[in-house]
Every structure is written in structure tokens, then in C-alpha cells.
Design a protein around this motif. Structure first.
Motif, short mmCIF file in Angstrom:
data_model
loop_
_atom_site.label_atom_id
_atom_site.label_comp_id
_atom_site.label_asym_id
_atom_site.label_seq_id
_atom_site.Cartn_x
_atom_site.Cartn_y
_atom_site.Cartn_z
N ALA A 215 0.36 -1.09 0.40
CA ALA A 215 -0.24 0.15 -0.34
C ALA A 215 0.32 0.93 -0.18
O ALA A 215 0.26 2.16 -0.63
N VAL A 216 2.25 1.31 0.46
CA VAL A 216 2.83 2.29 0.73
C VAL A 216 3.54 3.08 -0.25
O VAL A 216 3.19 3.86 -0.88
N ALA A 217 3.73 1.65 -1.01
CA ALA A 217 5.06 1.41 -2.55
C ALA A 217 4.32 2.42 -3.46
O ALA A 217 4.30 2.75 -4.15
N ALA A 218 2.88 2.19 -3.57
CA ALA A 218 2.22 2.07 -4.85
C ALA A 218 1.21 3.52 -4.17
O ALA A 218 0.99 4.19 -5.46
N LEU A 219 1.27 3.83 -3.31
CA LEU A 219 0.27 5.23 -2.82
C LEU A 219 1.68 6.28 -2.84
O LEU A 219 1.74 7.20 -3.63
N VAL A 220 2.92 5.57 -2.97
CA VAL A 220 4.19 7.16 -3.27
C VAL A 220 4.25 6.82 -4.62
O VAL A 220 4.11 8.26 -5.17
N LEU A 221 4.28 5.84 -5.50
CA LEU A 221 4.51 5.73 -6.60
C LEU A 221 2.99 6.84 -7.42
O LEU A 221 3.19 7.05 -8.22
N ALA A 222 2.30 6.24 -6.79
CA ALA A 222 0.81 6.96 -7.52
C ALA A 222 0.66 8.43 -7.23
O ALA A 222 0.36 8.91 -8.44
N LEU A 223 0.89 8.83 -6.39
CA LEU A 223 1.31 9.94 -6.04
C LEU A 223 1.87 11.15 -7.36
O LEU A 223 1.66 11.73 -7.62
N GLY A 224 2.95 10.35 -7.69
CA GLY A 224 4.47 11.19 -8.74
C GLY A 224 3.82 10.73 -9.98
O GLY A 224 3.83 11.42 -11.25
N ILE A 225 2.81 9.75 -9.99
CA ILE A 225 2.47 9.35 -11.25
C ILE A 225 1.66 9.93 -11.37
O ILE A 225 1.35 10.22 -13.00
N SER A 226 0.16 10.38 -10.19
CA SER A 226 -0.77 10.97 -10.94
C SER A 226 -0.30 12.37 -11.25
O SER A 226 -1.28 12.90 -12.31
N THR A 227 0.58 13.35 -10.74
CA THR A 227 0.98 14.50 -10.89
C THR A 227 0.94 14.46 -12.83
O THR A 227 0.85 15.62 -13.66
N ASN A 228 1.63 13.33 -13.20
CA ASN A 228 3.03 13.84 -14.66
C ASN A 228 1.74 13.20 -15.37
O ASN A 228 1.58 13.51 -17.14
N THR A 229 0.68 12.30 -15.34
CA THR A 229 -0.26 11.96 -15.82
C THR A 229 -1.50 13.06 -16.21
O THR A 229 -1.76 13.80 -17.61
N SER A 230 -2.22 14.35 -14.86
CA SER A 230 -2.00 14.80 -15.28
C SER A 230 -1.76 16.14 -15.95
O SER A 230 -2.90 17.14 -17.06
N VAL A 231 -0.74 16.14 -16.18
CA VAL A 231 -0.07 17.69 -16.61
C VAL A 231 0.59 16.87 -18.26
O VAL A 231 -0.07 17.65 -19.06
N PHE A 232 0.24 15.98 -18.34
CA PHE A 232 0.46 15.18 -19.43
C PHE A 232 -0.62 15.20 -20.27
O PHE A 232 -0.69 15.48 -21.40
N THR A 233 -1.43 15.24 -19.67
CA THR A 233 -2.79 14.97 -20.12
C THR A 233 -3.33 16.61 -20.92
O THR A 233 -3.81 16.60 -21.85
#
Length: 870
Positions: free
Chosen positions: A101-119
Motif C-alpha cells: 500500500a505504501v509503495a503503491a501510494l507513493v508511486l501513485a502520487l508521482g505518476i498521477s501528477t505527471n499523468t495530469s499535466v501530460f493530459t
């Protein structure tokens, strides 16, 4: 390899993949048949059944090994191994829910910001424009460089536009347009509609057609009052009437016939209606407008650019002009929509890339910690015969699966993240903002990013965990320390950028605009030419509105100005001095037209002389000048009583007497220098151009919302067909000029806070793991006399070493990276020492706070328990 080989092997491999159980059964039967045959041969040679079976199995070199050889020969064993690794990895991750859970959430935080801006980046900068063959659409620019009287951006004069169309050989069609807001009446309350005047070829150039009706045709010249409506305006104001085509509507008091309704997806510079623009040659006045063209099929951009340059070289020049003083360019049409937002989006994309790298470093640290705790398991598997490559592959499967889970969570978070980013970006700056959403390209980007993260950031932990050497713990600590320093350095770069923007914003908001904006409301009105032809009519309207506003309760004072500060509309030019002197080269002034009481209402300081009064009239024309004009032209302080004229060849009645000097006002923005201005009282103006656009300013001490409603009603009583929704406080008008910097500061601040939190988590995790690994050592130290403070200082010292390394690297990186923010900074240098000291202090405090809990835990270790820790 011959083609017929593939016709044989490809079906065989597909069969091996999708009919695995049947293939395995056939393999077992084949091997069993071979064993039986060999047994029979051995028994025929006189061997006993037991001896015959033993010899048969020995000749096979092991049944399971032979099966593996057969599977390898099929060429699909890698896929089977991959499936097996994925199944094992999923079981391992399910057994460790906290770590997962911790590892997935940490990565989700970084990937979601990149996905949002890339969109947003993908929709605005990468995806083709929603027009037919957008690669053939270009902006055509031929204009003088550095001319303060011309609008910014690529454009062309009407005269040059007509001449270029006549000579053109490479464009299929060419069109021009201009923005002209109009007042729509007769369809509910009067409303100001953003509108475009376009030449008849406009839709043909873009390759679009109306959804209902027809477009604008050259044949409309006999009846030019035809209009196209946007789908939004058609539905919102006319109820989606399917019979709207052919019906009349009223724009600026003039009747227009609806020719058609555009497609719902069509948008161009946020226009709601399009009317016909007829460009005619005019020797006295030539407007400057954007020009767009569609290249003929097969014509390259280079050829079109060469033709445009040849056209420019053929044009006659004035005596003061040079060939190299003209901007001759052919630009993709996309530049019209993204020129103001491109650099901002790229900066944000770079910022979220830093957030992603910090999150990935945390992810790698978590894998390193997990690998350190699995040393016994890995050693057992190696002892049972697993190669290092096989172990690395299994660990990579776990990290990749975990990163894909984080990426999936990131996609879910980015759905709301895109909306949040669009809300924080300046309104109207992002083209087609309503249509921006996650699509296949964005999902492919996220999948690729997740997969790459799992492989790249999982490789080092996998290699480290599978080493069969001594001092593995020391290697783990070193690598974790390097990752933490990288996190701190990346966080410092983001914090430095955000800090510079915050300082710039504070500097900008501390600028004195030259007037007092608090408690002032402004209502802007544009009088339609169809009903207000003469200056006398306009002045009468202004007088009635001023009288109505003055009578409102809570109003202290009222005034009018044609070009209110901090709005894009203004008039600038030169003037004549009565004593015959020439103005300094390039000396231009703003020329607002104001009513009496304007300076007192706005809080503009009177330096000397007097303000305008009701007694000022055209028989004795007067003017007021700003301090910078007086200082530049009359440094001796004797400007009062001097005369100037706005005309090139003034008559005796055109001379204006200077009766007062007022403080300079920043007319366009807080970042510009105070404007040199020459004010005239509107009662002595007889040119309708200067009176048709007017803003009424009201100073009040009451609730501004209530007063704004009363102002709207008062103007509506004077002329019920004028829209009055644009009533805004001067504080809000000034704030609009800082919108871009404010949005950048907010977004970069949010990304910096995320980076700071992730860096803090990284420091905490590394030190917690370090304390756990060194529990035995800490117990020995305490058994030999070390106190709690000694242990506490040992952990904090380690923190300071990591922080110092990260801060040093981050400072060097920030000094280089923050140079890209130079354009957005105001009175702050990219290397501002105060900002760098502040962010360094913040990071150091966060590092120490993150280390405090592990340090206290280490200091409270009981020696006897610690010595039995192993």
C-alpha cells in the motif's frame, strides 16, 4: 530464414501458448512412449525389467530436464516464466499489504501528477488541431518589428493582405479576422458576446462546416448582415430552436439574419458568433489583423516561406524603413492558441517530472529496505540452485507489478487532477479546455511510465539484494543514502522555483499603482454605433449615468474614464508643444479622457495646479499631465500654463492649456513603469471614437455586491438594451493582471509541497531502516557507556550529512534550472540569495523533523534487548 519456416513455427508457438495443457499432455505421452520403447529394447537384450527401466531413464538424462528442453525449443518458455513470476509476485505483494500500500501510494502520487499535466500538454501541444488537415494551416505574418502602435503577435495590414492574396501561388485559400465583442439584445437580458468578424473564406480555410444552415459566402455582399452562431449560444439564448436559420437577431442594435449554427465541437478564440468582414483598400487607414492560410496539397512550408519572403522583398519601403525591420514569418496555426501557454506548461511538466523522480527514489528505497529484510529467503533460494539472473528477474517482476498497481491508482487520481489543474491555470489561456480528458495516448504514456519505473528503479534494489558478498548491509545503506540526497536536491530545485515566484508575486503586489483601488467599483459600457452616432449623444448618456450613480445610497463619488487602468484598451501617441520643441525620440503618452472628479474618486494625487471642473468646456480647452511628462519636458517645474496640442497641424482652437499635474499611474500592469499621461476632460471631446467606450468608477464604503447590483439597475434605467454584467472592483481588476504569475506560483507551490513531503518520507524511512539494522550496534555502544544523547546525536549527524550533500547538489542544480523562470520573475533574480537561504532552511528543518522519531527510538533502545537482536 525462409518464409515457409515462419508459416510452420508461428502456428506451433501460438498453439503452445493457448493450448498449453494439451501440449503438456502430448509431451508426457511422447516421453512415456520413448521410455516404454527403450525398456522393451533393453528387455529384448536380456535385461531384467528393473534394470531395463533404470537404463531407459538414465538414457533420457532425466525426464523433467528433457521436458524443459522441449519447452525451450518451442520458443515460448519466456512467456510461461513471465506468467509464473507474475503469479508469485502477486502472492508476495498480497502477503505484505502494508508495504504494498505504501509503495503503491507513493508511486501513485508521482505518476498521477505527471499523468495530469501530460493530459493537458498532450491536448494542447501534441494533438492535432480539430480542423481538416491541420498540418496545412499557417499564420502569415508581415509586419514591422518593435512598433508600439501595432498589436502583438503575427499579423498583416489589410493593404498587404489584399496584395498578398492577389499574388499568392501556394495557398489554397487565405482569410483574415478580427475580434469585435457585440451586444446581443432581444434574446433575454442584453449580453456582451465575444464575436469575430471573418472574411468569407474563413470556414473554407479551416475546413469546417456549420451543423445547421450554411456558412458565409462571397455572394453575401449584397446583404452582408448575416451571422453564424455557436452551438453554445444557440442552445443557451435561443433554446436550440431548429428553425433558427433565416430568423433575425439584433447585434449592437442592428438586425442580422442567422445563416447557420456551428458544430458543437467547433471553437475558435472563444467566439460565440461570426459575421462577415469585407476588407477594402484604404489609403488613410489600414487595420492590422491575423491572417491564416491553407497550403495547397503537396506544397512544403519552405516553399511558402520563400514566396512570402519574395513578396516582402517586392514591397515598397518608406524612407525610414529597412528590409530587416520587418517580421516575415510563416507559423503553424497552433501558435495562435498556445503561444501564451506553451512555456508555462513545459515548466509545469518539468516540475512534475521532479516530483516523479522523488517518488521513484522513495519507491527504490522501499524496495531496498524490503530486499534487506529478505536476505535469508534469497539465500535459501540461491542454495537450492536459483541463479542470480533468475532471482533478479523475480524481484523485477515484483517491482514492475507494484509499479503498475501504482500507475493504475495514479490514473484514477489524475481524473480529478486534470480538472484541478485546469481550474488553477489562467482562465481562457488553455485552448479547448472543456474537451481535455484522458485518452488512449495518455493511458499509453502512463502504462509506459509505470513499466519503466518498475524496471529502472527496481533494478538497483534487485542487484543489491542478490549480491553474495559480505557487507551487504553497508552497500544497502550507501545506496539508500544516495537516493535520499537525490530526493533532497530535487526538492530544493522545486522549492527554489516556487520561492522565487512567491517573492515575485509579493514584490508585484507591493507596487503602488498610482491610485487607491480599495472600495472602487468599475462598470464598463460600449455604446453601439447604430444608436449613438454623435459625440453629443454619448456625452448626454454619460451625464445621465453619472447622475443616476451619484444618487445611489452609500456612494461617495462617481467619475468616468474611457480607458480605465489595467484594462487592455488604451490609446497612446505623441503631441505638439506650443514652443516648437520636438518631443524626445520615442516619447509617447497615454491619452485618457476623464470626467471631473475622476482624480479624487480614484485617489490619484494632485501634485500641483487644479483638477478638471464642471466649468471646463471646449471654448477654453484644458488638460492635465502626469509627473513624468512634466519632469521630462519642463524640468524647471514651470509646466502649469504651457500649451500643447493633440493635432499634427493644430489650429488656434486646438491648443490645450495645462492646468494641473497629477501623479503617474501604472496604466497597463504592475510590472510596467508608470505611464506618462495627458488627460483631457470629456466635455471638450467631439470625436465619438474616444467616447463610445466608457468606464464608470464608483467609490463606496458599503458592501460592493449590493452596490454593484444598484449600479446595474441604474445603467439599465438609462438604457435597458446595454449589457451591464461587467461590474468589477478595481482590486479584482488589478489582480487579473497577476493571474498568470499567481497560477504559476500556486501550482509550483503545490508541486514543491508534494516534493517536500515525499523527501521527508524518504528520510524517515531510510533512518528508520538504518536504526533497525544497527540495533545490535546501538546496544553495544550503550552497554559500553554511550548515553541517550550520544545515540541521538549519532542519528541526527547522519541526517545532517545526507542533508548537506543533497542541499549542495540541489543548490547547484537550482542555480541552473531557475534560469528558465527569468521571464516570469519581477524584481527578483533567479539566484536570489534570500530565497535560497529560506528554502535551504526549510529543507533542513524538514530533514531534522523526519529524523527525530527514528533518533528518539534509537536513543531508547534497551542494551540487553538490543544485544539479543540478532
Amino acid at each position: 530464414m525462409r518464409p515457409e519456416h515462419w508459416f510452420y513455427t508461428i502456428p506451433l508457438r501460438l498453439r503452445s501458448l493457448f493450448r498449453r495443457s494439451r501440449i503438456e499432455r502430448e509431451l508426457d505421452e511422447e516421453l512415456q512412449f520413448q521410455i516404454t520403447q527403450r525398456i522393451e529394447q533393453e528387455m529384448a537384450a536380456g535385461k531384467s525389467p528393473e534394470e531395463a527401466r533404470y537404463n531407459a531413464l538414465k538414457a533420457m538424462d532425466g525426464v523433467e530436464q528433457r521436458k524443459e528442453e522441449c519447452r525451450d525449443a518451442r520458443g515460448v518458455s519466456w512467456f510461461e516464466d513471465l506468467v509464473q513470476d507474475a503469479r508469485y509476485a502477486s502472492r508476495v505483494l498480497i502477503k505484505m499489504p502494508g508495504f504494498t500500500a505504501v509503495a503503491a501510494l507513493v508511486l501513485a502520487l508521482g505518476i498521477s501528477t505527471n499523468t495530469s499535466v501530460f493530459t493537458i500538454v498532450n491536448a494542447v501541444l501534441l494533438q492535432p488541431l480539430p480542423f481538416k488537415d491541420p498540418g496545412r494551416l499557417f499564420l502569415i505574418s508581415y509586419r514591422p518589428k518593435n512598433n508600439p502602435f501595432l498589436p502583438p503577435g503575427p499579423n498583416m495590414s489589410d493593404r498587404d493582405y489584399l496584395e498578398f492574396r492577389r499574388q499568392d501561388q501556394v495557398f489554397e485559400s487565405i482569410a483574415t479576422f478580427s475580434n469585435e465583442p457585440v451586444t446581443l439584445t432581444g434574446a433575454g437580458d442584453p449580453v456582451l458576446v465575444n464575436a469575430l468578424q471573418v472574411t468569407p473564406d474563413f470556414l473554407r480555410v479551416l475546413g469546417v462546416n456549420p451543423a445547421i444552415g450554411r456558412g458565409l459566402h462571397p455572394e453575401d455582399q449584397a446583404d452582408p448582415n448575416v451571422v453564424l452562431l455557436s452551438d453554445r449560444l444557440w442552445r443557451g439564448r435561443f433554446g436550440g430552436d431548429p428553425a433558427i436559420v433565416g430568423k433575425p437577431i439584433t447585434l449592437n442594435g442592428v438586425s442580422y439574419t442567422v445563416a447557420g449554427v456551428m458544430q458543437p465541437s467547433f471553437t475558435f478564440q472563444n467566439a460565440e458568433r461570426w459575421t462577415r468582414l469585407d476588407v477594402r483598400p484604404d489609403s488613410h487607414n489600414s487595420f492590422i489583423r491575423p491572417v491564416i492560410g491553407r497550403l495547397k496539397p503537396g506544397v512544403p512550408r519552405q516553399q511558402a516561406q520563400a514566396e512570402l519572403q519574395a513578396f516582402a522583398d517586392r514591397q515598397p519601403l518608406a524612407k525610414t524603413e529597412k528590409r530587416d525591420s520587418f517580421d516575415v514569418r510563416l507559423l503553424p496555426l497552433r501558435e495562435l492558441f498556445v503561444a501564451d501557454i506553451r512555456k508555462q506548461l513545459l515548466i509545469f511538466f518539468g516540475a512534475v517530472a521532479f516530483v516523479f523522480l522523488i517518488a521513484s527514489a522513495n519507491f527504490a528505497n522501499l524496495l531496498l529496505m524490503r530486499g534487506a529484510s529478505r536476505q535469508q529467503e534469497i539465500a535459501v533460494r540461491a542454495a537450492l540452485g536459483a541463479s542470480r539472473g533468475r532471482l533478479v528477474r523475480q524481484l523485477l517482476a515484483e517491482s514492475t507489478l507494484l509499479s503498475l498497481v501504482g500507475g493504475s491508482l495514479g490514473v484514477l487520481l489524475s481524473i480529478g487532477g486534470v480538472r484541478a489543474l485546469l481550474a488553477l491555470l489562467p482562465t481562457g489561456k488553455v485552448p479547448h479546455a472543456a474537451a481535455i480528458q484522458l485518452d488512449g495516448w495518455v493511458l499509453a504514456f502512463t502504462f509506459g511510465l509505470s513499466l519503466l519505473t518498475g524496471l529502472v528503479f527496481g533494478l538497483a534494489p534487485a542487484l543489491t539484494a542478490t549480491r553474495r558478498e559480505l557487507r551487504e548491509a553497508s552497500r544497502h545503506q550507501t545506496l539508500r543514502g544516495v537516493l535520499v540526497m537525490a530526493e533532497i536536491s530535487l526538492a530544493l530545485v522545486l522549492l527554489a522555483g516556487a520561492g522565487l515566484l512567491i517573492r515575485s508575486l509579493l514584490q508585484m503586489r507591493s507596487v503602488n499603482p498610482g491610485f487607491t483601488p480599495t472600495n472602487i467599483l468599475a462598470a464598463t459600457v460600449d455604446l453601439p454605433d447604430s444608436r449613438y452616432h454623435e459625440a453629443a449623444q454619448m456625452r448626454a448618456f454619460h451625464e445621465r449615468v453619472l447622475a443616476a450613480l451619484s444618487a445611489l445610497p452609500g456612494v461617495e463619488s462617481v467619475a468616468a474614464v474611457n480607458f480605465i487602468p489595467f484594462r487592455p484598451e488604451f490609446v497612446r501617441g505623441d503631441f505638439q508643444l506650443e514652443d516648437g520643441r520636438q518631443l524626445p525620440r520615442g516619447f509617447l503618452v497615454d491619452k485618457p479622457v476623464v470626467s471631473p472628479n475622476y482624480f479624487r474618486t480614484m485617489g490619484i494625487r494632485l501634485v500641483s495646479g487644479r483638477e478638471f471642473t464642471e466649468r471646463d468646456n471646449p471654448l477654453a480647452p484644458v488638460t492635465l499631465i502626469s509627473e513624468s511628462v512634466a519632469r521630462q519636458l519642463w524640468p524647471g517645474g514651470d509646466a502649469i500654463g504651457k500649451r500643447i496640442s493633440m493635432e499634427d497641424k493644430p489650429k488656434p482652437s486646438d491648443w490645450l492649456t495645462i492646468v494641473g499635474i497629477v501623479a503617474d499611474v501604472r496604466q497597463q500592469s504592475l510590472t510596467d513603469k508608470p505611464s506618462a499621461s495627458v488627460y483631457q476632460p470629456y466635455p471638450q471631446i467631439d470625436q465619438p471614437f474616444f467616447l463610445g467606450h466608457m468606464s464608470f468608477v464608483v467609490k463606496t464604503r458599503q458592501n460592493q455586491t449590493a452596490v454593484a447590483s444598484e449600479m446595474r439597475s441604474a445603467i439599465h434605467i438609462v438604457d435597458r438594451e446595454l449589457p451591464t454584467e461587467s461590474i468589477t472592483g478595481m482590486v479584482a481588476i488589478i489582480a487579473e493582471t497577476t493571474t498568470e504569475l499567481t497560477s504559476q506560483t500556486r501550482l509550483l507551490g503545490i508541486f514543491s509541497i508534494m516534493a517536500l513531503v515525499l523527501a521527508g518520507i524518504g528520510i524517515y524511512g531510510v533512518l528508520s531502516c538504518s536504526v533497525a539494522e544497527r540495533t545490535h550496534e546501538i546496544g553495544i555502544r550503550m552497554a559500553m557507556g554511550a548515553g541517550e544523547n550520544d545515540v541521538l546525536w549519532m542519528v541526527l549527524r547522519h541526517t545532517l550529512v545526507l542533508a548537506a550533500g543533497g542541499l549542495l547538489l540541489g543548490t547547484l542544480g537550482a542555480l541552473a534550472v531557475t534560469q528558465v523562470l527569468t521571464k516570469f520573475l519581477f524584481e527578483v533574480k533567479p539566484s536570489d540569495p534570500l530565497t535560497f537561504l529560506a528554502v535551504t532552511g526549510i529543507l533542513l528543518i524538514v530533514a531534522l523533523l523526519s529524523a527525530w522519531v527514528p533518533a528518539r527510538r534509537a536513543a531508547r533502545v534497551y542494551p540487553l534487548v538490543a544485544l539479543r537482536h540478532e
